[in-house]
Design an enzyme around this catalytic site. Structure first.
Site, short mmCIF file in Angstrom:
data_model
loop_
_atom_site.label_atom_id
_atom_site.label_comp_id
_atom_site.label_asym_id
_atom_site.label_seq_id
_atom_site.Cartn_x
_atom_site.Cartn_y
_atom_site.Cartn_z
N HIS A 1 94.60 87.80 43.62
CA HIS A 1 94.86 88.06 44.97
C HIS A 1 95.37 87.15 45.99
CE1 HIS A 1 94.09 90.16 48.24
NE2 HIS A 1 94.33 91.13 47.83
N GLY A 2 95.03 85.90 45.81
CA GLY A 2 95.27 85.26 46.60
C GLY A 2 94.87 85.26 48.32
N ASP A 3 94.03 86.75 48.32
CA ASP A 3 93.34 86.34 49.87
C ASP A 3 92.20 87.50 50.07
OD1 ASP A 3 93.46 85.98 53.41
OD2 ASP A 3 95.08 87.45 53.46
N PHE A 4 91.61 87.40 48.85
CA PHE A 4 90.79 88.68 48.82
C PHE A 4 89.23 88.06 49.57
CE2 PHE A 4 87.59 90.71 46.31
CZ PHE A 4 87.79 91.57 46.23
#
Length: 299
Positions: free
Chosen positions: A194-197
């Site tokens: 996700h990268g920004d979870f």
């Protein structure tokens, strides 16, 4: 349609992308908010506020009256990356991509923007977050254009180098940079992340109780993705007399529940917390920086 950009969006774009870039796009935004849904055949119900920090989200209906959400983002936030990740997940653990609109806008499944995991008690929120994020960790599509964790963190590390001599953050910056080098020397997983979870990026839905939104996709190991979740509600942890042991227990609990190596999760949590803290310092957000750096010091 009367329009005013949400304050959170205005502030975040200025802080992250600079005055000139933010002002240019925000100046165009009232026109985009009117033109894009009209050209896509969508009827606007309302603006989602406070909304996100990188895009404007409108609740809309299509010609048949079906509810949806329209996400309009500046090109420098790379909305095409979000589109590609959502298309690859195809609704599995994440909001469903329904189509595209002019200016790179995304037409998305309508969720409940007012209901995120942050509305739940902490223990329940972390449990639901873990169940959601594990669905997103899949092999990336062939020929993808996503950053690797090494590439993304290299840019962040370059900015952090300037803080080595900082009397507030210097020691932590050095420790975080060293942790990154060690972690990358042993990384093996190449999964779509996700990268920004975090809790605020998981909203209530009708098709599924909880679905992730707003990815900043990257390819790499699961521990990197989980690291942002570890510092959730950092202000509450810092205010607690038992904040330090609670933070360390959270690392262990999340690592064990998702079969992630504890030390790798601790290392990425340190790096990401210090990176966010030094970025907050640079942006003049002193209180936020103090919370993040105190949290990082516990690790």
């Amino acid at each position: 349609m009367g329009f005013e950009a949400p304050r959170r969006l205005v502030t975040a774009l200025h802080e992250r992308y600079g005055e000139a870039a933010a002002a240019d796009w925000l100046g165009r935004l009232p026109g985009l908010a009117e033109r894009v849904p009209e050209e896509a055949g969508l009827t606007v119900e309302r603006v989602v506020a406070p909304g996100g920090r990188g895009s404007l989200v409108l609740l809309v209906r299509d010609a048949a009256g079906t509810p949806a959400a329209l996400k309009i983002a500046p090109p420098y936030t790379r909305p095409e990356q979000e589109r590609d990740a959502l298309a690859h997940w195809n609704g599995w653990g994440a909001v469903q991509l329904l189509g595209e609109a002019p200016e790179g806008a995304l037409v998305l499944e309508r969720l409940h923007p007012e209901v995120s995991l942050r509305s739940l008690p902490e223990a329940k929120a972390l449990l639901e977050a873990a169940g959601t994020v594990r669905k997103l960790w899949v092999d990336p599509p062939a020929g993808h254009g996503f950053d690797s964790v090494a590439e993304r963190t290299a840019r962040q590390a370059e900015a952090m180098e300037r803080h080595r001599a900082d009397p507030v953050a210097g020691e932590l910056a050095a420790a975080a940079l060293a942790a990154r080098e060690e972690l990358l020397s042993g990384a093996a997983e190449e999964l779509l992340l996700h990268g920004d979870f975090r809790q605020g990026k998981v909203l209530g839905g009708d098709r599924s109780p909880w679905l992730a939104v707003g990815p900043d996709p990257v390819v790499g190991e699961r521990a990197y993705d989980l690291a942002r979740l570890v510092r959730e509600r950092v202000e509450d942890l810092v205010a607690s007399s038992a904040g330090a042991p609670a933070a360390r227990r959270r690392v262990n609990k999340l690592a064990d529940s998702l079969d992630v190596d504890r030390e790798r999760l601790r290392g990425w949590t340190l790096f990401r917390a210090v990176e966010a803290g030094t970025r907050a310092l640079a942006g003049g957000r002193r209180q936020e920086a103090e919370w993040l750096l105190e949290f990082a010091g516990w690790l």
